[in-house]
Design an enzyme around this catalytic site. Structure first.
Site, mmCIF file in Angstrom:
data_model
loop_
_atom_site.group_PDB
_atom_site.id
_atom_site.type_symbol
_atom_site.label_atom_id
_atom_site.label_comp_id
_atom_site.label_asym_id
_atom_site.label_seq_id
_atom_site.Cartn_x
_atom_site.Cartn_y
_atom_site.Cartn_z
ATOM 1 N N SER A 135 -3.070 13.139 -1.178
ATOM 2 C CA SER A 135 -3.849 12.351 -2.136
ATOM 3 C C SER A 135 -5.193 11.994 -1.524
ATOM 4 O O SER A 135 -5.314 11.802 -0.304
ATOM 5 C CB SER A 135 -3.106 11.063 -2.503
ATOM 6 O OG SER A 135 -3.939 10.174 -3.224
ATOM 7 N N TYR A 147 2.135 3.936 -0.326
ATOM 8 C CA TYR A 147 1.793 5.250 -0.880
ATOM 9 C C TYR A 147 0.814 5.979 0.029
ATOM 10 O O TYR A 147 1.015 7.157 0.360
ATOM 11 C CB TYR A 147 1.191 5.055 -2.275
ATOM 12 C CG TYR A 147 0.734 6.321 -2.952
ATOM 13 C CD1 TYR A 147 1.644 7.175 -3.571
ATOM 14 C CD2 TYR A 147 -0.617 6.663 -2.994
ATOM 15 C CE1 TYR A 147 1.222 8.345 -4.202
ATOM 16 C CE2 TYR A 147 -1.047 7.822 -3.626
ATOM 17 C CZ TYR A 147 -0.131 8.659 -4.232
ATOM 18 O OH TYR A 147 -0.554 9.803 -4.851
#
Length: 250
Positions: free
Chosen positions: A142, A155
């Site tokens: 990401s 995350y």
């Protein structure tokens, strides 16, 4: 960039970015072992594949947080399909709140689903790849791993781990003809963006940071995955490809 005849294990395969890639692989003649636990999205993926009369979809609803059961299920699936050629570790959860409000158990759950489940996928697939002297492993990271996002500590931690694992695996598995890379998507308009209270403001924020002034689409990720999963990318390994419209430039 043919993937015809390849068996692809794909977690999160029915989600906002996963479904389009799954269909793209099926259109290209691959078999996709699609893992997703969202009944509505699974049904939509099955319908989309059947509407196009696409063959090769093996869809399973598995709990990625139960690693022991996951391993047994994947071992059975690998036997069923004759081994796995490509692993795409895509599934993830993304709770959002200030760091100090997370319990250790909550952080460990994110790690278990986002990272540890992917480790299990690779451990199950690797013997077949070693035997064939060919394999592709792609971790979906990401743009958040580069910083700039608050309230997503577990995350971001998990995505950083996937980048690190891609590099470690690339070094270790290269002798077997297996390449390992990561893709770091930017901000794509999927369900993940529901954590933002003001969608219009968030879209402006995204476009302000991108060099390309449009929102990304699932096909942008599908094209990158199709390349890295093919023979055309056989001399690329240990890399992180940012598919983010020029948000991060290395």
């Amino acid at each position: 960039m043919s993937v015809a005849g390849k068996v692809i294990l794909y977690t999160g395969a029915a989600g906002g970015l996963g479904a389009e890639t799954t269909l793209a692989f099926l259109r290209a003649g691959a078999k996709v072992v699609a893992i997703d636990n969202d009944p509505a999205k699974n049904a939509a993926l099955e319908f989309a594949a059947s509407k196009e009369s696409l063959k090769g979809l093996v869809l399973r609803a598995l709990d990625l947080s139960n690693l022991e059961t996951l391993r047994k299920s994947l071992e059975a699936l690998a036997m069923e399909v004759g081994g796995i050629d490509v692993v795409i570790n895509n599934a993830a959860i993304y709770p959002s709140k200030p760091f100090e409000e997370y319990s250790i158990e909550e952080m460990q759950r994110v790690q278990r689903i986002n990272v540890d489940a992917g480790i299990v996928c690779v451990q199950v697939a690797l013997p077949h790849m070693r035997e064939k002297r060919w394999g592709r492993i792609i971790n979906i990271a990401s743009v958040t791993a580069y910083g700039g996002w608050a309230n997503l500590s577990p995350y971001v931690q998990s995505k950083g781990a996937l980048i690190g694992l891609a590099r470690a695996w690339a070094r270790e598995f290269g002798a077997y003809g297996v390449t390992v890379n990561a893709i770091a998507p930017g901000a794509f308009p999927t369900d993940a963006e529901k954590i933002h209270a003001d969608p219009e403001s968030y879209t402006r924020f995204v476009l302000d940071h991108q060099a390309i002034k449009r929102r990304g689409s699932a096909s942008d990720i599908a094209n990158a995955l199709m390349f890295l999963a093919s023979d055309a990318a056989g001399f690329i390994t240990g890399q992180t490809l940012n598919v983010d419209g020029g948000w991060v430039m290395n």
